[in-house]
Design an enzyme around this catalytic site. Sequence first.
Site, mmCIF file in Angstrom:
data_model
loop_
_atom_site.group_PDB
_atom_site.id
_atom_site.type_symbol
_atom_site.label_atom_id
_atom_site.label_comp_id
_atom_site.label_asym_id
_atom_site.label_seq_id
_atom_site.Cartn_x
_atom_site.Cartn_y
_atom_site.Cartn_z
ATOM 1 N N ASN A 1 -11.808 36.129 -37.193
ATOM 2 C CA ASN A 1 -11.733 37.583 -37.021
ATOM 3 C C ASN A 1 -10.551 37.874 -36.107
ATOM 4 O O ASN A 1 -10.644 37.678 -34.904
ATOM 5 C CB ASN A 1 -13.054 38.074 -36.406
ATOM 6 C CG ASN A 1 -13.004 39.539 -36.028
ATOM 7 O OD1 ASN A 1 -12.104 40.273 -36.436
ATOM 8 N ND2 ASN A 1 -13.979 39.973 -35.233
ATOM 9 N N SER B 1 -16.809 33.148 -28.149
ATOM 10 C CA SER B 1 -16.062 32.097 -27.444
ATOM 11 C C SER B 1 -16.222 30.710 -28.074
ATOM 12 O O SER B 1 -16.318 29.701 -27.362
ATOM 13 C CB SER B 1 -16.436 32.078 -25.955
ATOM 14 O OG SER B 1 -16.113 33.320 -25.356
ATOM 15 N N GLY C 1 -15.252 36.985 -26.276
ATOM 16 C CA GLY C 1 -13.983 37.125 -25.567
ATOM 17 C C GLY C 1 -14.081 36.867 -24.074
ATOM 18 O O GLY C 1 -13.168 37.186 -23.321
ATOM 19 N N GLU D 1 -18.018 45.358 -31.507
ATOM 20 C CA GLU D 1 -16.953 46.279 -31.072
ATOM 21 C C GLU D 1 -17.008 47.576 -31.890
ATOM 22 O O GLU D 1 -16.732 48.659 -31.370
ATOM 23 C CB GLU D 1 -15.583 45.584 -31.183
ATOM 24 C CG GLU D 1 -15.422 44.555 -30.063
ATOM 25 C CD GLU D 1 -14.534 43.376 -30.395
ATOM 26 O OE1 GLU D 1 -13.771 43.413 -31.368
ATOM 27 O OE2 GLU D 1 -14.628 42.364 -29.651
ATOM 28 N N GLY E 1 -13.092 34.715 -32.824
ATOM 29 C CA GLY E 1 -12.095 35.727 -32.499
ATOM 30 C C GLY E 1 -10.846 35.075 -31.935
ATOM 31 O O GLY E 1 -9.994 34.557 -32.661
ATOM 32 N N HIS F 1 -19.727 44.733 -36.481
ATOM 33 C CA HIS F 1 -19.305 43.946 -35.305
ATOM 34 C C HIS F 1 -19.638 44.733 -34.045
ATOM 35 O O HIS F 1 -19.578 45.971 -34.041
ATOM 36 C CB HIS F 1 -17.797 43.668 -35.394
ATOM 37 C CG HIS F 1 -17.335 42.702 -34.348
ATOM 38 N ND1 HIS F 1 -17.084 43.085 -33.056
ATOM 39 C CD2 HIS F 1 -17.099 41.365 -34.393
ATOM 40 C CE1 HIS F 1 -16.709 42.017 -32.357
ATOM 41 N NE2 HIS F 1 -16.718 40.962 -33.148
ATOM 42 N N LYS G 1 -9.222 40.636 -35.362
ATOM 43 C CA LYS G 1 -9.322 41.925 -34.650
ATOM 44 C C LYS G 1 -8.001 42.689 -34.792
ATOM 45 O O LYS G 1 -7.351 42.566 -35.826
ATOM 46 C CB LYS G 1 -9.748 41.705 -33.197
ATOM 47 C CG LYS G 1 -11.012 40.839 -33.110
ATOM 48 C CD LYS G 1 -11.643 40.800 -31.754
ATOM 49 C CE LYS G 1 -12.893 39.919 -31.809
ATOM 50 N NZ LYS G 1 -13.617 39.875 -30.543
ATOM 51 N N GLU H 1 -23.861 37.217 -32.559
ATOM 52 C CA GLU H 1 -22.830 37.214 -31.527
ATOM 53 C C GLU H 1 -23.347 37.908 -30.265
ATOM 54 O O GLU H 1 -23.326 39.140 -30.180
ATOM 55 C CB GLU H 1 -21.591 37.973 -32.021
ATOM 56 C CG GLU H 1 -20.958 37.363 -33.243
ATOM 57 C CD GLU H 1 -19.492 37.781 -33.362
ATOM 58 O OE1 GLU H 1 -18.637 36.896 -33.350
ATOM 59 O OE2 GLU H 1 -19.220 38.990 -33.439
HETATM 60 P P1 PGA Z 1 -14.303 35.478 -29.489
HETATM 61 O O1 PGA Z 1 -14.737 36.677 -30.480
HETATM 62 O O2 PGA Z 1 -14.322 34.216 -30.315
HETATM 63 O O3 PGA Z 1 -12.943 35.852 -29.010
HETATM 64 O O4 PGA Z 1 -15.329 35.432 -28.410
HETATM 65 C C1 PGA Z 1 -15.743 36.515 -31.434
HETATM 66 C C2 PGA Z 1 -15.923 37.788 -32.218
HETATM 67 O O5 PGA Z 1 -15.881 38.879 -31.631
HETATM 68 O O6 PGA Z 1 -16.125 37.753 -33.452
#
Ligand code: PGA
Length: 257
Positions: free
Chosen positions: A11, A219, A179, A103, A240, A101, A13, A173
């Site tokens: 992803n 992460s 992140g 976000e 991500g 997601h 983003k 998640e």
């Molecule tokens: P991250 O994001 O791997 O940067 O933690 C995962 C995601 O939001 O899909």
Amino acid sequence: MAERTPLISGNWKMNHNHLDALALVQKLSYHLGGHNYDKVEVSVHPPFTDLRTVQTAIESDRMKFSLGAQNCYFEESGAFTGEVSPLFLAKLNVKYVIVGHSERREIFGETDDDVNRKVKAVFKAQMTPIMCCGETLEERESGGAQAKVAGQIRAGLAGVPDSQIAAMVIAYEPIWAIGTGRTATPDDAQEMCGAIRAVVAEVAGGDAAAAVRIQYGGSVKAGNAAELMSQPDIDGALVGGASLVADDFAGIITYRS
Ligand code: PGA
């Protein structure tokens, strides 16, 4: 138990313009030269403006990645300024669409009902949703994580036929792990993914629960992927940050070697 091919999804983003995206898929494909895609499937989810470029690269160079999108609207066309129709994505040979997601939910106010409509719209356009769920840190610390996630799953799957549920992907998640560099422990991730599968069994029956693929996200890195993926109810990863760098993402995809 049914055999579930793990799906590792990148992803991106709101990162990488279409030129950077092209360079990244080419580099990734090069790094994964000898990878066995029958054992681990890979999808990349660039921003909308990059999709056509990445599609062309995948198809002309016969890269084995599936093309993915990060979102779509639930209507097919009309006066919805700024939105993207699932039909437009299907036309670009998009296979997987991330839906709900955290976000999207937290920053853009998407509700469980929006997520449910999007799941249905993605299927209607012959694509596969990757439906996200996950709890906040406060919810985890107050013991409410499983109830929150179970509620998201029930609402997101309401009215979706069992056969479609069997074919979809659910991404667990935890919001506090996205992140942040803070990953759920393999045991905690397994516990929640097992609980999600149990909710799917209640909603859609045992066969759908045995077939649905459940990704962990938050992460994920090359160093923790193998342990997470060895858990019985974890069938892949939604990645991500580490999917933005070809070496790092390749290191996750090849977690078995
Ligand atoms: P991250 O994001 O791997 O940067 O933690 C995962 C995601 O939001 O899909």
